[in-house]
Design an enzyme around this catalytic site. Structure first.
Site, mmCIF file in Angstrom:
data_model
loop_
_atom_site.group_PDB
_atom_site.id
_atom_site.type_symbol
_atom_site.label_atom_id
_atom_site.label_comp_id
_atom_site.label_asym_id
_atom_site.label_seq_id
_atom_site.Cartn_x
_atom_site.Cartn_y
_atom_site.Cartn_z
ATOM 1 N N ARG A 187 1.953 -3.329 -6.637
ATOM 2 C CA ARG A 187 0.583 -3.219 -6.143
ATOM 3 C C ARG A 187 0.078 -1.786 -6.211
ATOM 4 O O ARG A 187 -1.087 -1.532 -6.479
ATOM 5 C CB ARG A 187 0.528 -3.668 -4.672
ATOM 6 N N GLU A 237 -6.843 -12.273 -7.915
ATOM 7 C CA GLU A 237 -7.460 -11.895 -6.646
ATOM 8 C C GLU A 237 -7.752 -10.403 -6.601
ATOM 9 O O GLU A 237 -7.043 -9.616 -7.216
ATOM 10 C CB GLU A 237 -6.546 -12.278 -5.479
HETATM 11 C C1 B12 Z 1 -1.843 -8.384 9.006
HETATM 12 C C2 B12 Z 1 -0.776 -8.479 7.957
HETATM 13 C C3 B12 Z 1 -1.083 -7.992 6.699
HETATM 14 C C4 B12 Z 1 -2.367 -7.302 6.356
HETATM 15 C C5 B12 Z 1 -2.175 -5.826 6.646
HETATM 16 C C6 B12 Z 1 -3.466 -5.056 6.721
HETATM 17 C C7 B12 Z 1 -3.197 -3.656 7.033
HETATM 18 N N1 B12 Z 1 -3.438 -2.794 6.103
HETATM 19 O O1 B12 Z 1 -2.715 -3.353 8.139
HETATM 20 C C8 B12 Z 1 -2.445 -7.628 4.856
HETATM 21 C C9 B12 Z 1 -3.068 -9.003 4.712
HETATM 22 C C10 B12 Z 1 -3.223 -6.693 4.001
HETATM 23 C C11 B12 Z 1 -0.986 -7.692 4.530
HETATM 24 C C12 B12 Z 1 -0.457 -7.405 3.319
HETATM 25 C C13 B12 Z 1 0.892 -7.525 3.012
HETATM 26 N N2 B12 Z 1 1.839 -8.024 3.772
HETATM 27 CO CO1 B12 Z 1 1.586 -8.425 5.616
HETATM 28 N N3 B12 Z 1 1.437 -9.127 7.367
HETATM 29 C C14 B12 Z 1 0.479 -9.079 8.247
HETATM 30 C C15 B12 Z 1 0.894 -9.822 9.523
HETATM 31 C C16 B12 Z 1 0.206 -11.171 9.528
HETATM 32 C C17 B12 Z 1 0.570 -9.079 10.829
HETATM 33 C C18 B12 Z 1 0.972 -7.618 10.823
HETATM 34 C C19 B12 Z 1 0.261 -6.920 11.929
HETATM 35 O O2 B12 Z 1 -0.733 -6.241 11.710
HETATM 36 N N4 B12 Z 1 0.730 -7.108 13.145
HETATM 37 C C20 B12 Z 1 0.169 -6.470 14.327
HETATM 38 C C21 B12 Z 1 0.945 -5.228 14.653
HETATM 39 C C22 B12 Z 1 0.446 -4.667 15.976
HETATM 40 O O3 B12 Z 1 2.283 -5.593 14.818
HETATM 41 P P1 B12 Z 1 3.389 -5.523 13.638
HETATM 42 O O4 B12 Z 1 2.876 -4.836 12.449
HETATM 43 O O5 B12 Z 1 3.921 -6.885 13.491
HETATM 44 O O6 B12 Z 1 4.473 -4.549 14.315
HETATM 45 C C23 B12 Z 1 5.174 -4.898 15.473
HETATM 46 C C24 B12 Z 1 6.638 -4.539 15.359
HETATM 47 O O7 B12 Z 1 7.099 -4.663 14.039
HETATM 48 C C25 B12 Z 1 6.739 -3.196 15.905
HETATM 49 N N5 B12 Z 1 6.602 -2.045 15.015
HETATM 50 C C26 B12 Z 1 5.804 -1.860 13.957
HETATM 51 N N6 B12 Z 1 5.970 -0.638 13.464
HETATM 52 C C27 B12 Z 1 6.882 -0.005 14.233
HETATM 53 C C28 B12 Z 1 7.413 1.257 14.177
HETATM 54 C C29 B12 Z 1 8.356 1.646 15.140
HETATM 55 C C30 B12 Z 1 8.938 3.006 15.089
HETATM 56 C C31 B12 Z 1 8.763 0.745 16.145
HETATM 57 C C32 B12 Z 1 9.742 1.130 17.139
HETATM 58 C C33 B12 Z 1 8.219 -0.533 16.175
HETATM 59 C C34 B12 Z 1 7.292 -0.897 15.233
HETATM 60 O O8 B12 Z 1 5.705 -3.088 16.851
HETATM 61 C C35 B12 Z 1 4.640 -4.012 16.583
HETATM 62 C C36 B12 Z 1 4.264 -4.745 17.825
HETATM 63 O O9 B12 Z 1 5.281 -5.569 18.266
HETATM 64 C C37 B12 Z 1 2.427 -9.922 9.338
HETATM 65 C C38 B12 Z 1 3.081 -11.189 9.897
HETATM 66 C C39 B12 Z 1 3.015 -11.320 11.380
HETATM 67 N N7 B12 Z 1 3.650 -10.479 12.125
HETATM 68 O O10 B12 Z 1 2.409 -12.198 11.863
HETATM 69 C C40 B12 Z 1 2.590 -9.885 7.805
HETATM 70 C C41 B12 Z 1 3.831 -9.296 7.177
HETATM 71 C C42 B12 Z 1 4.276 -8.083 7.944
HETATM 72 N N8 B12 Z 1 3.389 -8.911 5.827
HETATM 73 C C43 B12 Z 1 4.295 -9.041 4.927
HETATM 74 C C44 B12 Z 1 4.163 -8.713 3.544
HETATM 75 C C45 B12 Z 1 5.379 -8.953 2.672
HETATM 76 C C46 B12 Z 1 2.971 -8.213 3.040
HETATM 77 C C47 B12 Z 1 2.703 -7.887 1.592
HETATM 78 C C48 B12 Z 1 3.784 -7.135 0.862
HETATM 79 C C49 B12 Z 1 2.307 -9.155 0.821
HETATM 80 C C50 B12 Z 1 3.367 -10.162 0.627
HETATM 81 N N9 B12 Z 1 4.256 -9.992 -0.326
HETATM 82 O O11 B12 Z 1 3.377 -11.129 1.352
HETATM 83 C C51 B12 Z 1 1.389 -7.059 1.724
HETATM 84 C C52 B12 Z 1 1.628 -5.570 1.930
HETATM 85 C C53 B12 Z 1 1.346 -4.749 0.761
HETATM 86 C C54 B12 Z 1 1.917 -3.396 1.015
HETATM 87 N N10 B12 Z 1 1.639 -2.496 0.116
HETATM 88 O O12 B12 Z 1 2.597 -3.177 1.985
HETATM 89 C C55 B12 Z 1 5.539 -9.662 5.482
HETATM 90 C C56 B12 Z 1 6.760 -8.780 5.577
HETATM 91 C C57 B12 Z 1 7.925 -9.595 5.063
HETATM 92 C C58 B12 Z 1 9.299 -9.213 5.339
HETATM 93 N N11 B12 Z 1 9.564 -8.090 5.949
HETATM 94 O O13 B12 Z 1 10.155 -10.005 4.973
HETATM 95 C C59 B12 Z 1 5.013 -10.273 6.845
HETATM 96 C C60 B12 Z 1 6.061 -10.359 7.961
HETATM 97 C C61 B12 Z 1 4.466 -11.660 6.509
HETATM 98 C C62 B12 Z 1 5.498 -12.608 5.945
HETATM 99 N N12 B12 Z 1 6.108 -13.410 6.781
HETATM 100 O O14 B12 Z 1 5.748 -12.618 4.763
HETATM 101 N N13 B12 Z 1 -0.261 -8.055 5.610
#
Ligand code: B12
Ligand code: B12
Lengths: 155, 461, 461, 155
Positions: free
Chosen positions: C89, C156
Site C-alpha cells: 500500500r 478501490e
Molecule cells: C479502524 C480500523 C482501520 C482503519 C484505520 C484508520 C486509521 N487511519 O486509524 C482503516 C479502515 C483505514 C484500517 C485499515 C487497515 N487495517 Co485496520 N482496523 C481498524 C479496526 C476496526 C479498529 C482500530 C481502531 O481504531 N481501534 C480503536 C483504537 C482506540 O483501539 P485499537 O487501535 O484497537 O488499540 C487498542 C489496543 O491495541 C491498544 N493499543 C494500541 N496501540 C497501543 C500502543 C501501546 C504502547 C499500548 C500499550 C497499547 C496500544 O490500546 C487500544 C485500546 O484498547 C481494527 C479492528 C478492531 N479492533 O475492531 C482493524 C485492524 C486493526 N486492522 C487491521 C488491518 C490488517 C488493516 C489493514 C492492513 C487492512 C487489512 N489488511 O485488513 C489496513 C491498514 C493499512 C496500514 N497501512 O496499516 C487488522 C490487524 C490484523 C492483525 N493484526 O492480524 C485489524 C485487527 C482488523 C482485522 N481483524 O483484520 N483499519
C-alpha cells in the site's frame, strides 16, 4: 385425508392391487397418505397399512389379498434396515413373494453411505427408488410384466 | 404373530431397574448448582429473551455425551435435549437395546431406557444447561421414570400430541391414561420440591398444522396436566411460516392459559422452528431458521427449539446443530429491537384464533370427564388433526395455505368450529364457492406442503 | 537517512515488468464468461438484492489461491477481494517482496505487485466471482497497472480517501494527481471496451466517521473520477450503527449522484459493515454483522463488504470469513420483506444529510480546479476528517454519538457547514450550551468509539 | 484532535518527555491519538510522531530531544516484527538508548502465537504491554527510576 384401516379398504375393482405402508418403528404419515392418493389417482387399488407396520403385517395383507402386484414401503426415520430385518425370514417362510419397493430416507444421518442401499438389497428389497416420481412408472412396468405372465399362463 | 394392537411393551424387555428415591431425585436436581428448565423459562420470560434449545440425539452413549458437550461449548444453548430414538418411543425397548449394543449409529435418537438412568445422569452432569427429554411415546411411563431418575427437568409430550402423530393403533383412552400417570408423578415431584417443566407437543404432525388445532390440543393437555398437579407447562406451537399468524398463535398462549388454566400454574409459550418440509439448500434453510427465531422473538416465546440446515437430509451433525443455534441467537439481538410485525394483522388473526380455540376446547373441558370427552371428540371428528398417523383421529381435516402463506382449513371436517370461522377459512383460500374435487385439493395441499421449496425455487411450480 | 516526506517509491524495488496490452486486458476480462464487478453491481441494483463481498488477503500466493477458492465454495460471494498488504500500500515493494519470499504469513495482505500480474491472473482465474483490489495506497499507479493486467475488474480508492487514513506525509496534491492517472487509465479502458468499477473509500478512518464527511468526500472523488472518463462508480459508506442514519446515508447516494455526477455514469451505493471497534465475543460480533447486512438491505445498497467474528482479534481465517458472509446473506432473505425502518426518522436524517453534503461539496466542485480546491479546503479545514492519519488534514473535527447512537459533530472545526446544521448536531449531543473541556470530550469520544463494547457489556461503562 | 507534526510539538515544560508513534507500515491513527491525549492528561510531554514512523524517525526524535524517558510504539496492523527489524541496528549504532515500549496487535492473524512476543523482545523491545491501562503506571515507574538515577548522578 388419512387412509382408512386396511380391512375396510379391500380391492373393489379388477385394478392392480398395491399394499402400501411405512416401516415398523416409523410414524411419518404424510408421504404415505399422499402416495396412497397418488396411486389411486393412477388407477391402482391401494391397501394402505399406514405407519408403524411390521413385516408380519405386510405379509398378512399380501396373504389376505391374492394377486397383490407389489408391496410399497416407505421409511423416513432412518431405521429402514433394522425395521426390515425380518424380511429374509418372511421370504424364506414363503411370505411376501411379490416385489418389494422401498423409498424414503433410508439411513440415519445427513451424509448418506451408499453401502446402506446395498445392505437393504441384500435383505431382499427388490427396488429402491430415490424419486417418488419413479414409483408409478415402475408399478406400471410391473403390471405389464404381470399381465404378460398371466397371458403366458393361460396359453 | 403378535397382533396386539397397542404393542406398547416389548415382551423381551429387561426388567425395570431400581430407581433412586423421589427425595434423592429432588436433591440431585436442586443441589447441582445449575438451573432447571423451569428456571431457564422463568428467566427468559422475565428478560423477554428467547431461550434456545437444539434437538439432538444419537444412539451411542459416549457419542451422546460428546455431542452434548460439543453443542454446549459451541453455542451455549439455554436448554439441552435428549431426543429419543423411535424404537424406545414405541416401547420397543429390546430393539433399542440390541442396536445400542451392536450398532448404535443406526439409531435415530438416544435410547435412554436401554442405556439406563445412571448413564442418563452422566449426560445431565456433563453439561451445565438443564436437559429436556423429547420423544413421542404414547405410553411414556417407563421412559419418564428413567428420565426423572437421570435428572432431566423437562419432559415433552401428552396423551393426545404424543399419540396421534406417533403411532397407528394405540387408543387415545390408553395414551391419556398413561400420561395421566406421568402428570400425577410430576405433581408428586412438585410437592416434593422439584417443579418439572412439562412441554406439550403442539407441533402434532408438523406439516400444515392449523394453529387452532395445535393450540386447542395444547390447552386441553395443559388442563389435564394441571388437574394432576403439574405446576409448569410449556405450550408449544410449530412455526407455520406466515408471520402474523405465527405471532398471533404465540401471543394467544398466555391469553388461553389465563382463560383455561389455574392461576398458580406457570405457562410458557414455545416455538418449534418450522416443522414441515425444509428447504434442502443450506442458504435457504438458514433463512428459514432465522425467520423462525425472529418469529419466536416477535411472538414472545419463552423458548425456541431450533432446526438445522441439514433438516431435509437427515439427523444433523454437531457442527450444523451449533450453526443453527448460533444463527437463531442472532435474532435475539438488542440491535433488532426495531423489527416489528403488523399489529393489525396480528390482532385480526388473534381474534379469530381465540374464538376457534374456544369452539374446539369448550365442549371437552366443559365435560364431566374431559379425558373421556377427548376420546369421544376425536372419534366423532369434533376434534381432529390433519395427516393423522393414528386411526384414533379421523384425519378428515385438510389444511391449505392462502395467498399470504397462512394456514387455513380447506376442509374442516366435523370440527366444532363456528360456520363463520369455517367460511372465513374457505374464503381466504378462494374455496368459498362450494365443493372442489379431492384431486385438486390434494394437488394444492402437496404444493402447500412444499411451500418453502417453491418460495426458494428449489422445485418447479 | 531518507527524509523524503512522500516516501512513495522504494529505492530497491524491482523494475516494472512488461504488462499485457490494453486490448489483451480487455479481451481477457470480456471473454472469461464470468461477470465483471460492474455486471454484478448492475444485477444487484436491478434485483434489489445486496451483493456480498468479503475482505481477504494473505501473503503467500498458493495460500491466497486456496483462500479464494475456500471462500467461493463456502459462501458463493458475488465479488471476491484481494486485500493488499500494508507494505505494498505504501509502495514499500521491496519489503513486501522480501516477506513474500521469506515469511509470507507475516504479511497482512496479498502483495500483488511483488507476486506480479501473471500470478494475479491465476487468482482471478481460480474463481468465478469477479475480483476487486482493496488496498489503501495514496499512490496506486503501479498497483493499478498490475491489478488491471491481472484481470481485476474493480479497484478501490481515491486521492483523498486513500491518502488521509492511510499515510502521514503524502501531500494531497500528489495523491490526487496519482489517482487522476488511475482514473484516466480507467477511462481509457472504458473506451477500449472494459468498464471497470472504481470504488471510493467512504469509510475513511472507520471510527465514528460522520456521514456527511464520508459522502462529501465520496461525491468529490466521484466527480473527479467521472471527469477523467470513469463510467462505473461505487460510493461506499461505513455502517455507523444507527439504523435510520445509515439508511439515510445509503439512500442519499443516488440522490447526490443525480445532483453532482454526469447522467451517463453508473453509481452504486455500497455499505461497509461496521468499520470501528468490533465486539470481541463471537455472538456479539455476529449480531453486528447481521445488523450491518440488514442495514445494507434497508438502505438499498448494491453491495455489502462483510466483516467476521474475528475482526477484533486479527486477520480472519477462511472459516470465519465464510461464516460472516453466510450470515450476511440471510439478511437478503425474501422472508424478511416485512422488516422496515422508521420512514420519518430516515426522512429527517436524509434532509439534513443532503444539506450538509451540499455545504461541504459545493465550494469545491464549484471551483475552477476542483483538485486544487480540495487541497486548499483540507488545508484550511473547510474539509476535514476526524482522526486523520495524515498531516494534510487538520483533524479538528470531533464526532460523538447522541443518545440514539447516531454520529454527530461535537466539534465541527472549520467545516463549511451551516450554523443551523452545527447547532442541530451539538443539540443532539447535549452540547448546545457552549464549550466543553477537551478532556471531557475525549473521554466521551473514547466511550463512543467503544459503543458496541458497551452495548454488549463487554466492558464496564 | 489529530496531534500536530513532531516539530511543532516540542516539550514545553520540565515534565518527562515521551516519544510516541506507530510503526513504519502502519496507518492506524486512532489509538495513537487517544494515547497522546491520555499521556498528556497524565502530565507527560508527548512528542507524537503519528503513524507510519520508521525506526530512523523515532531515533531522530530521541536524538533531537535529550532526556526522552521512553519511546512508546504502537503497532496494529500485524507488521510489528518486520517494522521493528531495524531496531537492533539502530541500537548498535548507539541510537534509541531509552526504553522502548510496545503495544497493540502485534502479529498477523486471529490466533496469536506467544513466540511472536519473544521475537519482538529479541529485537530489543524492552516492554510489551497487552493492556493500555498498564502504560501510564509503567511510565510512572520509569520516571521514578530515572529521577533516582539522576539523583545518584548528582550525588
Ligand atoms: C479502524 C480500523 C482501520 C482503519 C484505520 C484508520 C486509521 N487511519 O486509524 C482503516 C479502515 C483505514 C484500517 C485499515 C487497515 N487495517 Co485496520 N482496523 C481498524 C479496526 C476496526 C479498529 C482500530 C481502531 O481504531 N481501534 C480503536 C483504537 C482506540 O483501539 P485499537 O487501535 O484497537 O488499540 C487498542 C489496543 O491495541 C491498544 N493499543 C494500541 N496501540 C497501543 C500502543 C501501546 C504502547 C499500548 C500499550 C497499547 C496500544 O490500546 C487500544 C485500546 O484498547 C481494527 C479492528 C478492531 N479492533 O475492531 C482493524 C485492524 C486493526 N486492522 C487491521 C488491518 C490488517 C488493516 C489493514 C492492513 C487492512 C487489512 N489488511 O485488513 C489496513 C491498514 C493499512 C496500514 N497501512 O496499516 C487488522 C490487524 C490484523 C492483525 N493484526 O492480524 C485489524 C485487527 C482488523 C482485522 N481483524 O483484520 N483499519
Ligand atoms: C414432519 C416430520 C415429522 C413429523 C411427522 C408427523 C407424521 N406422523 O407424519 C414429526 C414431527 C412427528 C416427526 C417425528 C420424527 N421424525 Co421427522 N420429519 C418430518 C419432516 C420435517 C418432514 C417429513 C414430511 O412429512 N415430509 C413431507 C412428505 C410429503 O415428504 P417426505 O416424508 O419427506 O417423503 C418424500 C420422500 O422421502 C419420498 N418418499 C417418502 N416415502 C416414500 C416411499 C416410496 C416407496 C418412495 C418411492 C418415495 C417415498 O417422497 C416424499 C416426497 O418427495 C422431515 C424433514 C424434512 N423432510 O424436511 C423429518 C425427518 C424425516 N424426521 C426425522 C426423524 C429422525 C424423526 C424422529 C425419529 C425424531 C427424531 N429423532 O428426530 C420422529 C419419528 C418418530 C417415529 N416413530 O418415526 C428425520 C429422519 C432422519 C434420518 N433419516 O436421518 C428427518 C429427516 C428430520 C431430520 N433431519 O432429522 N417428524
Amino acid at each position: 385425508m388419512r387412509s382408512d384401516p386396511a380391512h375396510t379398504d379391500a380391492p373393489e375393482s379388477a385394478h392392480e392391487v398395491i399394499v402400501l405402508g411405512v416401516t415398523a418403528s416409523d410414524a411419518h404419515a404424510v408421504a404415505n397418505q399422499l402416495i396412497a392418493h397418488g396411486l389411486r389417482a393412477h388407477g391402482f387399488t391401494v391397501i394402505n397399512l399406514g405407519v408403524c407396520t411390521p413385516i408380519e403385517e405386510f405379509a398378512l395383507a399380501v396373504r389376505e389379498n391374492p394377486g397383490v402386484l407389489a408391496v410399497v414401503v416407505g421409511s423416513l426415520n432412518g431405521h429402514a434396515y433394522d425395521d426390515l430385518c425380518d424380511l429374509p425370514a418372511a421370504r424364506a417362510a414363503g411370505e411376501l413373494a411379490c416385489p418389494v419397493i422401498l423409498g424414503g430416507n433410508l439411513s440415519v444421518g445427513s451424509r448418506k453411505d451408499p453401502d446402506a442401499l446395498d445392505r437393504l438389497r441384500r435383505l431382499g428389497v427388490d427396488h429402491i427408488l430415490s424419486e417418488l416420481t419413479d414409483l408409478a412408472p415402475l408399478l406400471g412396468e410391473l403390471a405389464r410384466k404381470a399381465a404378460r405372465s398371466r397371458r403366458l399362463q393361460t396359453i | 404373530m403378535n397382533r396386539d394392537p397397542h404393542r406398547r411393551t416389548d415382551p423381551h424387555a429387561a426388567p425395570e431397574p431400581e430407581y433412586p428415591s423421589m427425595a434423592e431425585t429432588v436433591r440431585f436436581a436442586r443441589t447441582r448448582g445449575t438451573p432447571t428448565v423451569r428456571d431457564v423459562l422463568a428467566r427468559s420470560a422475565k428478560d423477554a429473551v428467547v431461550a434456545i434449545q437444539p434437538r439432538c440425539g444419537v444412539g451411542g452413549h459416549p457419542e451422546m455425551r460428546q455431542l452434548l458437550r460439543a453443542l454446549e461449548s459451541g453455542a451455549r444453548p439455554d436448554v439441552l435435549t435428549l431426543t429419543i430414538d423411535s424404537h424406545t418411543r414405541l416401547n420397543r425397548f429390546a430393539h433399542a437395546a440390541r442396536l445400542a449394543a451392536t450398532d448404535p449409529g443406526a439409531l435415530n435418537g438416544y435410547p435412554l431406557v436401554a442405556h439406563g438412568w445412571q448413564r442418563g445422569r452422566e449426560l445431565v452432569e456433563a453439561v451445565s444447561a438443564p436437559v429436556e427429554i423429547r420423544h413421542g411415546s404414547p405410553d411414556a411411563r417407563r421412559l419418564f421414570r428413567v428420565a426423572v431418575a437421570a435428572g432431566a427437568t423437562s419432559f415433552e409430550g401428552g396423551g393426545i400430541s404424543y399419540n396421534l402423530p406417533y403411532c397407528k393403533d394405540v387408543p387415545l383412552a390408553h395414551s391419556l391414561a398413561c400420561w395421566r400417570e406421568v402428570d400425577a408423578l410430576t405433581g408428586d415431584l412438585r410437592r416434593a420440591g422439584l417443579t418439572l417443566d412439562r412441554e406439550l407437543f403442539g407441533t402434532l404432525t408438523g406439516v400444515l398444522t392449523p394453529p387452532s388445532i395445535s393450540l386447542a390440543i395444547g390447552v386441553i393437555e395443559a388442563a389435564l396436566a394441571a388437574a394432576e398437579g403439574v405446576g409448569c407447562l410449556s405450550i408449544s406451537y410449530p412455526q407455520g411460516g406466515n408471520l402474523a399468524q405465527d405471532v398471533a398463535a404465540l401471543r394467544a398462549i398466555p391469553l388461553l392459559a389465563r382463560r383455561y388454566l389455574p392461576a398458580d400454574v406457570e405457562v410458557y409459550p414455545v416455538l418449534h422452528e418450522f416443522m414441515g418440509v425444509f428447504p434442502g439448500r443450506r442458504a435457504h434453510a438458514e433463512q428459514l431458521i432465522f425467520y423462525g427465531a425472529l418469529t419466536a422473538r416477535l411472538g414472545g416465546a419463552a423458548k425456541l427449539v431450533t432446526k438445522t440446515y441439514q433438516e431435509a437430509l437427515g439427523v444433523p451433525d454437531a457442527r450444523a446443530n451449533i450453526d443453527g443455534m448460533r444463527l437463531a441467537a442472532v435474532a435475539n439481538s438488542p440491535l433488532l429491537d426495531f423489527v416489528t410485525v403488523d399489529a393489525e394483522q396480528v390482532e385480526e388473526e388473534l381474534h379469530w384464533l381465540l374464538a376457534e380455540v374456544d369452539d374446539l376446547v369448550a365442549p371437552v373441558l366443559g365435560a364431566a370427564d374431559p379425558a373421556r370427552a377427548v376420546t369421544a371428540a376425536f372419534a366423532d371428528g369434533t376434534l381432529d388433526i390433519p395427516f393423522s398417523a393414528s386411526r384414533y383421529a379421523r384425519g378428515d381435516v385438510l389444511p391449505c395455505r392462502d395467498a399470504s402463506g397462512a394456514i387455513r382449513y380447506a376442509v374442516a371436517g366435523a370440527l366444532s368450529l363456528s360456520p363463520a370461522a369455517v367460511a372465513r377459512h374457505r374464503r381466504a383460500l378462494g374455496l368459498a364457492d362450494g365443493p372442489h374435487s379431492m384431486r385438486t385439493l390434494v394437488d394444492r395441499v402437496t404444493r402447500d406442503i412444499n411451500h418453502f421449496l417453491h418460495l426458494f425455487k428449489e422445485i418447479e411450480p
